[in-house]
Design an enzyme around this catalytic site. Sequence first.
Site, PDB file in Angstrom:
ATOM      1  N   ARG B 232      -8.471 -38.224  -8.943  1.00  0.00           N
ATOM      2  CA  ARG B 232      -7.122 -39.160  -8.173  1.00  0.00           C
ATOM      3  C   ARG B 232      -7.311 -40.707  -9.327  1.00  0.00           C
ATOM      4  NH1 ARG B 232     -10.841 -42.978  -6.509  1.00  0.00           N
ATOM      5  NH2 ARG B 232     -13.112 -42.604  -5.914  1.00  0.00           N
ATOM      6  N   HIS B 236     -10.459 -44.728  -4.015  1.00  0.00           N
ATOM      7  CA  HIS B 236     -10.551 -44.184  -3.452  1.00  0.00           C
ATOM      8  C   HIS B 236      -9.588 -44.675  -2.147  1.00  0.00           C
ATOM      9  CE1 HIS B 236     -12.582 -41.747  -0.120  1.00  0.00           C
ATOM     10  NE2 HIS B 236     -12.621 -42.148   0.406  1.00  0.00           N
ATOM     11  N   TYR B 245     -16.840 -48.748 -10.590  1.00  0.00           N
ATOM     12  CA  TYR B 245     -17.676 -47.752 -10.871  1.00  0.00           C
ATOM     13  C   TYR B 245     -17.362 -46.668 -12.351  1.00  0.00           C
ATOM     14  CZ  TYR B 245     -14.353 -45.919  -7.387  1.00  0.00           C
ATOM     15  OH  TYR B 245     -14.063 -45.338  -6.471  1.00  0.00           O
TER      16      TYR B 245
HETATM   17  C1  LIG Z   1     -20.048 -36.618   6.898  1.00  0.00           C
HETATM   18  C2  LIG Z   1     -19.679 -38.077   5.945  1.00  0.00           C
HETATM   19  N1  LIG Z   1     -20.555 -38.856   5.668  1.00  0.00           N
HETATM   20  C3  LIG Z   1     -19.652 -39.493   4.578  1.00  0.00           C
HETATM   21  C4  LIG Z   1     -18.102 -40.645   4.954  1.00  0.00           C
HETATM   22  C5  LIG Z   1     -17.660 -41.478   3.801  1.00  0.00           C
HETATM   23  N2  LIG Z   1     -16.940 -40.560   3.008  1.00  0.00           N
HETATM   24  C6  LIG Z   1     -15.924 -40.441   3.084  1.00  0.00           C
HETATM   25  S1  LIG Z   1     -14.611 -39.750   2.236  1.00  0.00           S
HETATM   26  C7  LIG Z   1     -16.321 -39.706   0.981  1.00  0.00           C
HETATM   27  C8  LIG Z   1     -16.410 -39.083  -0.138  1.00  0.00           C
HETATM   28  C9  LIG Z   1     -16.004 -37.761  -0.689  1.00  0.00           C
HETATM   29  O1  LIG Z   1     -15.920 -36.936  -2.039  1.00  0.00           O
HETATM   30  P1  LIG Z   1     -15.485 -36.238  -2.512  1.00  0.00           P
HETATM   31  O2  LIG Z   1     -15.689 -34.629  -1.048  1.00  0.00           O
HETATM   32  O3  LIG Z   1     -15.787 -35.787  -3.795  1.00  0.00           O
HETATM   33  O4  LIG Z   1     -13.723 -35.728  -2.252  1.00  0.00           O
HETATM   34  P2  LIG Z   1     -12.874 -37.351  -2.463  1.00  0.00           P
HETATM   35  O5  LIG Z   1     -12.764 -38.255  -1.684  1.00  0.00           O
HETATM   36  O6  LIG Z   1     -13.445 -37.311  -4.291  1.00  0.00           O
HETATM   37  O7  LIG Z   1     -11.617 -36.410  -2.760  1.00  0.00           O
HETATM   38  C10 LIG Z   1     -17.464 -40.078   1.880  1.00  0.00           C
HETATM   39  C11 LIG Z   1     -18.634 -40.402   0.944  1.00  0.00           C
HETATM   40  C12 LIG Z   1     -17.850 -39.587   5.822  1.00  0.00           C
HETATM   41  N3  LIG Z   1     -16.605 -39.381   5.484  1.00  0.00           N
HETATM   42  N4  LIG Z   1     -18.308 -38.429   6.611  1.00  0.00           N
END
Ligand SMILES: Cc1ncc(C[n+]2csc(CCOP(=O)(O)OP(=O)(O)O)c2C)c(N)n1
Lengths: 316, 316, 326, 326
Positions: B232, B236, B245
């Site tokens: 990306r 985020h 980071y």
């Molecule tokens: C159960 C849960 N825990 C924490 C979060 C907070 N959160 C939202 S997105 C994210 C990271 C997700 O990373 P990834 O799965 O790699 O997807 P990306 O955003 O990198 O596309 C987190 C920790 C959440 N939405 N749901």
Amino acid sequence: MELWHLMLLARKVGERWFTLNRQGRAPFVISGQGHEATQVGTAAALTPGKDWVMPYYRDIGVVLTMGMTVDDLMLDVFAKATNPNSAGRQMPAHWSSKELRIPSQSSVVGTQVPIAAGLAWAAKLRGEDSVAAVYIGEGGTSQGDFHEGLNFAAVQRLPLIVVVENNGYAITEAQEKEMVIRDVADRAAGYGVNGVVVDGNDLLLVYRTMQQAVQEARMGGGPTLIEAKTYRTTPHSSDDDDRRYRTREELELWIQRDPIDRFRRNLLDDGILSDEHADQLSTEADEEVRAAEARAAAAPDPDPATLLDHLFGGAP
Amino acid sequence: MELWHLMLLARKVGERWFTLNRQGRAPFVISGQGHEATQVGTAAALTPGKDWVMPYYRDIGVVLTMGMTVDDLMLDVFAKATNPNSAGRQMPAHWSSKELRIPSQSSVVGTQVPIAAGLAWAAKLRGEDSVAAVYIGEGGTSQGDFHEGLNFAAVQRLPLIVVVENNGYAITEAQEKEMVIRDVADRAAGYGVNGVVVDGNDLLLVYRTMQQAVQEARMGGGPTLIEAKTYRTTPHSSDDDDRRYRTREELELWIQRDPIDRFRRNLLDDGILSDEHADQLSTEADEEVRAAEARAAAAPDPDPATLLDHLFGGAP
Amino acid sequence: MTTMTVAEAIGSALREAMQADDRVIVLGEDVEVGGVFRVTQGLLDEFGPQRVFDTPLAESGFVGAGIGAALGGLRPVVEIQFVDFILPAVNQLISEAAKMCWRSAGAWPVPLVVRAPYGGGVHGGLSHSQSLEALFAHVPGLKVVMPATPADAKALLLAAIADPDPVIFLEHKRTYRFIRDEVPDDLPPARIGEATLRRDGDDVAIISYGLMLHESLAAAEQLAEDGIDCRVLDLRTVAPLDREAILDAARGTGKVVIVHEDHLTGGIGGEVAALIAEGAFAHLDGPIVRVAGPDVPAMGYHHALEEAFMPNAARIAAAARELAAY
Amino acid sequence: MTTMTVAEAIGSALREAMQADDRVIVLGEDVEVGGVFRVTQGLLDEFGPQRVFDTPLAESGFVGAGIGAALGGLRPVVEIQFVDFILPAVNQLISEAAKMCWRSAGAWPVPLVVRAPYGGGVHGGLSHSQSLEALFAHVPGLKVVMPATPADAKALLLAAIADPDPVIFLEHKRTYRFIRDEVPDDLPPARIGEATLRRDGDDVAIISYGLMLHESLAAAEQLAEDGIDCRVLDLRTVAPLDREAILDAARGTGKVVIVHEDHLTGGIGGEVAALIAEGAFAHLDGPIVRVAGPDVPAMGYHHALEEAFMPNAARIAAAARELAAY
Ligand SMILES: Cc1ncc(C[n+]2csc(CCOP(=O)(O)OP(=O)(O)O)c2C)c(N)n1
Ligand SMILES: Cc1ncc(C[n+]2csc(CCOP(=O)(O)OP(=O)(O)O)c2C)c(N)n1
Ligand SMILES: [Mg+2]
Ligand SMILES: [Mg+2]
């Protein structure tokens, strides 16, 4: 020899528990007949009081090997106030011992794996060279907590050993209903963890495999998953009727592979044990179990007035 | 060509969302700049209105390809009453469309996988030859629900495709904090499922890989896990500062690998697109987004009096 | 008119629903051979492995799959082996099933039924004895049904399966074989959210549900001998609560005892008491009394600990007697 | 005396606890760089990666690991990014953390703290706005703390870390930067389970906690202008409830309004009302009134939907005014 004796004791305790249930003297029992080599073999590679252990409900052989006594087990099946596991609060076979570093176990399948990872991590942070061993059935590996706990341990390179006692059934469900793969150990690679399959009815093989995993874990090598193929030669628990879902032929086949008989033959072949000695040990084990039973039966029941105690821990 | 245009639109929408956030006109945005080839390439292999889709919050490219309009997306970022996803109840990018067979998505990471398995299973039972596609980040594969959902689908041999958009980060956490393995696709073997790694910035490769997985699923071949490596190129979300980071050099490197530029070069090389045409399309896309924005800004806001509506479904 | 146990009534509702609507499917652990309580016995033979099947040991996974199947046009009835094991699936139920309809502004209702045995008195120890209704009754978007009689169990399960929304259907383990009663062959349809008066009386209202309804009725019987007339209200559904029936019971007696097996704090009794304390305050002639399990994690396994936990007719009668004298 | 926000007060408590006791560790998603709300910022630098570290995105896993670490002799403080995401970990918290001490007859207490931001007013939509305290307050074996001020946030977090039992520590997101106040350098230790009177008055008691305490105080201010004297009780801990303080407030005024942001049905207000309706009935001069969010899954994302959900000073004042006139 000692290990054979532990297997024998575990077997006799499990059998006696079932008898007590049939006699109406224990409302519920669950035990590990058939799993003894896996249980005793893995536990024998751990150091009691130093290593953390999370045994599951089948693991009479594990807790005996770690140092629980036959008396403890008979107090447990009668849910006596003096049983070390829960003072009669939990069903039998929900292990707990502060001295033996066995945290109190619940019935809930799966939660144990992350908790064991946490124990391993505490040990690591505190600079102890203890390991944590957690036991689970193959059905239990379907739970999300298995995945999350093993991954956590892998990322942190924790001294965790996951022992999967694969008996081919989760209550009535044959392994094919639980998973497509034949070896649960194949799951380990998805976490970057070493996965090993062993014949769970081969005591010495189990022991050596566990010993190596423990050694690696102590040296910082991270977690290992050991899958021991075995079979339970009883119904799932006293509430189950295994004729609903498996054939007597299959059962018979596994009784032929009985881990206790098998190791007895080894010991006989090696001249370490004689038939007479073996029979004598078996009789003594029976007597030990019955004597413990008698003592346990006479022990005090839980006092209903204590129901509210211990909701919280002592003063901060 | 059409796919390139969809990627372009997705990019422009995402960029515009971020601008609107900076202008104080949208309290929160999250989007998929950099992921466009993965999103458009996979979605293009699905049949809108027939296949079930569970896109996650980054998937502007998926929903555009499935048939949502730019107007829908601008209504969404303004949380307008007429936005198709939630009528302003959910944050932007929490997709939903009855016609497009996109069930309402939550913020909770992981739950989508078992739900998608259930959709695939309903399709199978009802004799439709639809598949279900579920999208998740690599971080999300740490959740127990990923494990349980994929295993369920494997055991039932369901027409499920799990697309993992691996951008190397879960918010601030680099992949090494999430897992030891380099390829999430390695997890598939633990379920007896086929796992494939693709360059997620290579539109045609993504498309062909997805097409094959869809075909297999339709023919009863069971689930596939596709891991698309991408990046990306934004923080985020609008609440994140990615300088905390990751390095600017790393970001720069991936901007060099931009999937839209890359496919544009392919199209130019193949003589399918000219520079002028490309620029024109880009300008048109800008205009389309701005026009949709103007319409959306004028659309009605949710009426607070409707807050209690739709707690339950209609009469049985 | 057939005489059935609660377990048989539930099996019969499942069978009829599956016969009437081929979107109805049954899944869970060990359901193919009938489950731990034999409730699903015979369904596999009658409806085949496409519509009755065992799942891996993963509650979040198969409840989530149930949600997906419901969205995909089926009417899944998911069995949780013991309600205690619903906890791994709480996220799917609260984050997804309960919220899906509201958050999509009505586009995606979730017609899912989750059945689970609950409650104690069967030597279940901590993890086979809990009552978890309060956890779900607090969640907007979920309906929670807790029948006490065979007829209600059957009619309400049929209503739950026909309902467009997620229903948690809780079956008390002790009632499975212990409560046997007549079920009319042309059972009138039941409405979720409707309480029913099981006994009339003017002195004290006893409000209860599930197994405790039977203890409440037994207490009312005892009290009648002492000239105390109890009105006994069976809630049947704990979410949504039948507010009017509750207020009527309070208004008609001025004195209320609320009874549940679940432990006291944060239980259904608190919500019922609050409804009355706000909505029928002017009619109250005494404190609102709750009889419930003590605030410990569950009953103990040993029968002495189990008995010490369980509310019963004697405790209910004592509380109602004291209140009547207030 | 230092002036701090609630977020700073929590950071300061973490730092002091970690300085005082090297068994204290901090883990969760994104905590190394400070977390979403920057509460843990600086801890990694000061205490190193052994004691402050990021976990995989798997709440059940890392809460479970926290339980294990607590059993193994550490004092883990687990951060859940938003309380909404605690739901995957409910099984670990209810089946394990809450029950471990009781079921082992005291052998295995679990000194775990789980911190989580909750509540709305920050454009969080469904999954970043919920209040989930009632779910945990119902569980015997868990303590649930919900501070409203910087001083309480700091003192109570220190108390939670020192506590031998699992504590769910809920921090309202709006208070993080919005509530700024003085925190004494020699802060007296706080006791979990103790409410405090924030304002005295004889006409109506307003019982609240968390962000809503501030709305309640504002309402009391408005009502004072009209000659209505409100007593405002800050619960601070919703499990265990400070029963005596609650009954005192009811007895001293005869009229009670209970306020929380969480939706009405099954919320903390029901339990508080029930305690009063049983324990202070004779002193009541009017119905027990609850002001709470409506029974929907959460507030909407659009600010109009968010405002329509949130209780506020005006709604509280209106309810109290009506009750005063009863
Ligand atoms: C159960 C849960 N825990 C924490 C979060 C907070 N959160 C939202 S997105 C994210 C990271 C997700 O990373 P990834 O799965 O790699 O997807 P990306 O955003 O990198 O596309 C987190 C920790 C959440 N939405 N749901
Ligand atoms: C979360 C949860 N779900 C369901 C159960 C009921 N249950 C107890 S044991 C068991 C089967 C376990 O099978 P496996 O893990 O293979 O272990 P085995 O009993 O075969 O040794 C089930 C379903 C449970 N204890 N916990
Ligand atoms: Mg098994
Ligand atoms: Mg990612």
